[in-house]
Design an enzyme around this catalytic site. Structure first.
Site, PDB file in Angstrom:
ATOM      1  CG  ASP A  36      -2.070  -0.846   1.168  1.00 17.83           C
ATOM      2  OD1 ASP A  36      -2.224  -1.582   0.033  1.00 17.83           O
ATOM      3  OD2 ASP A  36      -2.421  -1.443   2.161  1.00 17.83           O
ATOM      4  CG  HIS A 243      26.778   8.152  -9.988  1.00 16.66           C
ATOM      5  ND1 HIS A 243      26.724   7.687 -11.174  1.00 16.66           N
ATOM      6  CD2 HIS A 243      27.066   9.500 -10.312  1.00 16.66           C
ATOM      7  CE1 HIS A 243      26.404   8.621 -12.256  1.00 16.66           C
ATOM      8  NE2 HIS A 243      26.870   9.853 -11.605  1.00 16.66           N
ATOM      9  CG  ASP A 260      26.765  16.578  -5.670  1.00 13.79           C
ATOM     10  OD1 ASP A 260      25.841  17.331  -5.610  1.00 13.79           O
ATOM     11  OD2 ASP A 260      27.260  16.035  -6.968  1.00 13.79           O
ATOM     12  CG  ASP A 271      23.722  19.699  -8.801  1.00 14.63           C
ATOM     13  OD1 ASP A 271      24.449  19.083  -7.504  1.00 14.63           O
ATOM     14  OD2 ASP A 271      23.992  19.430  -9.807  1.00 14.63           O
ATOM     15  CG  HIS A 354      32.679  14.856 -13.372  1.00 13.25           C
ATOM     16  ND1 HIS A 354      32.705  16.245 -13.516  1.00 13.25           N
ATOM     17  CD2 HIS A 354      33.281  14.386 -12.316  1.00 13.25           C
ATOM     18  CE1 HIS A 354      33.200  16.854 -12.144  1.00 13.25           C
ATOM     19  NE2 HIS A 354      33.488  15.573 -11.653  1.00 13.25           N
ATOM     20  CG  HIS A 358      24.416  19.372 -15.030  1.00 18.16           C
ATOM     21  ND1 HIS A 358      23.395  19.734 -14.308  1.00 18.16           N
ATOM     22  CD2 HIS A 358      25.199  18.802 -14.024  1.00 18.16           C
ATOM     23  CE1 HIS A 358      23.521  19.516 -12.779  1.00 18.16           C
ATOM     24  NE2 HIS A 358      24.696  18.955 -12.620  1.00 18.16           N
ATOM     25  CG  HIS A 365      21.833  15.665 -14.831  1.00 21.12           C
ATOM     26  ND1 HIS A 365      22.784  14.778 -14.804  1.00 21.12           N
ATOM     27  CD2 HIS A 365      22.355  16.436 -13.555  1.00 21.12           C
ATOM     28  CE1 HIS A 365      23.779  14.587 -14.042  1.00 21.12           C
ATOM     29  NE2 HIS A 365      23.634  15.384 -13.226  1.00 21.12           N
ATOM     30  CD  GLU A 408      28.553  19.103 -11.621  1.00 23.86           C
ATOM     31  OE1 GLU A 408      28.914  18.421 -10.696  1.00 23.86           O
ATOM     32  OE2 GLU A 408      27.530  19.354 -12.259  1.00 23.86           O
ATOM     33  CE1 TYR A 412      35.568  13.639  -7.698  1.00 30.44           C
ATOM     34  CE2 TYR A 412      36.021  13.926  -9.938  1.00 30.44           C
ATOM     35  CZ  TYR A 412      35.376  14.126  -8.979  1.00 30.44           C
ATOM     36  OH  TYR A 412      34.275  15.141  -9.053  1.00 30.44           O
ATOM     37  NE  ARG A 429      30.758  16.805  -7.832  1.00 26.14           N
ATOM     38  CZ  ARG A 429      30.829  15.409  -7.313  1.00 26.14           C
ATOM     39  NH1 ARG A 429      31.801  14.557  -7.737  1.00 26.14           N
ATOM     40  NH2 ARG A 429      29.899  14.793  -6.659  1.00 26.14           N
ATOM     41  CD  GLU A 431      27.236  20.302  -8.669  1.00 25.61           C
ATOM     42  OE1 GLU A 431      27.248  19.496  -7.699  1.00 25.61           O
ATOM     43  OE2 GLU A 431      26.465  20.444  -9.731  1.00 25.61           O
TER      44      GLU A 431
HETATM   45  N1  GLY Z   1      24.531  15.999  -8.309  1.00 23.09           N
HETATM   46  C1  GLY Z   1      24.580  15.616  -9.483  1.00 23.09           C
HETATM   47  C2  GLY Z   1      25.456  16.311 -10.536  1.00 23.09           C
HETATM   48  O1  GLY Z   1      26.350  17.040  -9.680  1.00 23.09           O
HETATM   49  O2  GLY Z   1      25.458  16.669 -11.554  1.00 23.09           O
HETATM   50 MN    MN Z   2      25.658  18.959 -10.845  1.00 22.35          MN
HETATM   51 MN    MN Z   3      25.852  17.992  -7.811  1.00 22.10          MN
END
Ligand code: GLY
Ligand code: MN
Ligand code: MN
Length: 461
Positions: A36, A243, A260, A271, A354, A358, A365, A408, A412, A429, A431
């Site tokens: 449920d 991730h 993050d 973000d 990366h 974005h 995203h 961002e 690493y 990182r 961001e």
């Molecule tokens: N938190 C997802 C990114 O930084 O793209």
């Molecule tokens: Mn991001």
């Molecule tokens: Mn992020």
């Protein structure tokens, strides 16, 4: 609710699909978790963008003459006792500014009639599983009536193409909501940093989930509905897992923590990533690597302005990082050559895998093409030095005021031959969220500091 705003967006859609078009926009379904229990409900972003309506079981139809019809859950006292208030079709026109509203139970019978005598039917492609088949079923029922003189739409078009362009440039209301979301998220980060230092000072067993809880507490306390995505709270070496999610790893003095996380407020995401020393003091190698990532972010920020390309901040980042990797000895000049060689051969990729940003908006995203629409035909080809694959490139998007993107950069460092041990297992990182302006960009997430001295001061406080 600001009805004019949504009515204007619907009017833009009506103009885009033409007088003989019809647009179909479902909201998201409720998703069962087990038995449920459902997952927390989150509306479809396109639907919300055009209605401001967050209830499930709703479907919007816009016709090229500028009329909007909403199908929504009917009033039902018994269900409302269990599930909560429903607006209902009788109240919807006044509340939402649509021209007509009916029960969602009438959708199946009404759709074939609405589709009759239209030239093209528009809906978001590949967003709602099963919608294509449902549209096919409705069109079949229109075809059954062509002998009586009905015309059946001959074209199906992707409504995402229209809505993505609209959503890419944020209006004043959206920018204001995003600023507020960013401020809440920044406060969450500040609190998580301070909690980490305080608990370690008190000699307590600190875990990633403690910091996650602190973020969530601040988000909800400030009225945010939920996190905009699964928060990453990564202690020590976990920061090198891109991730990673908050788990139960101990947060130890002397190590870095990468968080993050961002809240969603009234349908808009934030973000933010910050990396900080768990106990509030950077070690020498941590600071050196951190300063490099920060310098690369400064370069990316300086490259973000109306008229620049979406790729410009990324290229600025990569140049600074590549030079720094050589200077700090993470890349060996004798093996990889000059900074231009590092960039050309993508040797930095072992530490920075990366992109630098974005689009950000209703979705973390966010939608919107990364290719400049007027230049899609200008295709160039190059061979990727790492994979050997031939990659087709098109000129990246020209930034305009009101576009919102993240900036961002990160590094690493996994243990590998030739990588100085003092940098092993560091993941960093930084961001921030940027609204593009004519002269540059507005960083809306700087209520949480990024300079190492400021972070240390904050964590001592
Ligand atoms: N938190 C997802 C990114 O930084 O793209
Ligand atoms: Mn991001
Ligand atoms: Mn992020």
């Amino acid at each position: 609710m600001n009805n004019t705003l949504y009515a204007e967006r619907r009017a833009r859609v009506a103009r885009a699909i033409g007088p003989d078009g019809i647009a179909l926009v479902p909201t998201a379904p409720e998703r069962p978790r087990n038995r449920d229990s459902d997952f927390p409900y989150r509306h479809d972003s396109y639907f919300f963008y055009l209605t401001g309506f967050a209830e499930p079981n709703a479907f919007l139809v816009i016709t090229g003459d500028g009329r909007s019809t909403l199908f929504c859950a009917p009033k039902d006292l018994e269900r409302e006792i269990w599930d909560g208030y429903r607006l209902g079709p009788a109240a919807a026109p006044d509340a939402l500014g649509v021209q007509a509203a009916h029960s969602i139970d009438e959708l199946e019978s009404a759709l074939p009639q609405l589709l009759e005598n239209r030239e093209a039917v528009w809906y978001p492609f590949a967003i709602h599983p099963g919608l294509e088949a449902r549209v096919g079923g409705w069109l079949n029922r229109v075809r059954a009536r062509v002998r009586f003189g009905a015309l059946c739409p001959e074209r199906q078009d992707d409504l995402c193409a229209v809505l993505d362009e609209m959503r890419l440039v944020k209006d004043a209301h959206e920018q204001d909501t995003m600023r507020r979301a960013a401020q809440i998220s920044a406060r969450g980060h500040v609190r998580a940093m301070q909690l980490s230092a305080r608990m370690l000072r008190e000699g307590r067993d600190v875990r990633e989930y403690h910091l996650d809880a602190e973020l969530l507490h601040e988000f909800r306390l400030a009225g945010s509905q939920f996190p905009a995505y699964g928060s990453i709270v990564a202690a020590g070496a976990n920061a090198c897992v891109l991730h990673y999610r908050a788990a139960d790893t101990p947060v130890r003095a002397g190590e870095l923590v990468l968080i993050d996380a961002g809240c969603e407020l009234d349908g808009y995401a934030s973000d933010i990533t910050r990396t900080f020393p768990a106990d509030g003091r950077f070690s020498g190698p941590q600071r050196a690597l951190y300063e490099l990532v920060l310098a690369s972010q400064d370069a990316a920020v300086a490259a973000t302005r109306a008229g620049a390309r979406f790729n410009d901040p990324h290229e600025a980042t990569v140049r600074v990082l590549s030079q720094g990797l050589l200077d700090l000895g993470l890349l060996d000049r004798d093996r990889v050559g000059s900074v231009d060689d590092v960039i050309e051969q993508r040797a930095y990729f072992a530490f920075y895998m990366h992109r630098t940003g974005h689009w950000l908006g209703m979705d973390v995203h966010d939608c919107g093409s990364y290719v400049e629409p007027s230049e899609v035909g200008q295709v160039s080809e190059r061979r990727d030095p790492l994979s050997g694959e031939v990659i087709k490139n098109r000129p990246s998007r020209i930034l305009r005021p009101g576009m919102v993107l993240t900036i961002e950069p990160g590094l690493y460092v996994r243990p590998a031959e030739g990588v100085p041990e003092r940098f092993h297992h560091l993941g960093i990182r930084i961001e921030d969220d940027a609204i593009v302006t004519e002269a540059g960009c507005e960083l809306i997430t700087r209520d949480v500091p990024v300079r190492p001295d400021e972070i240390e001061a904050l964590m001592r406080a």
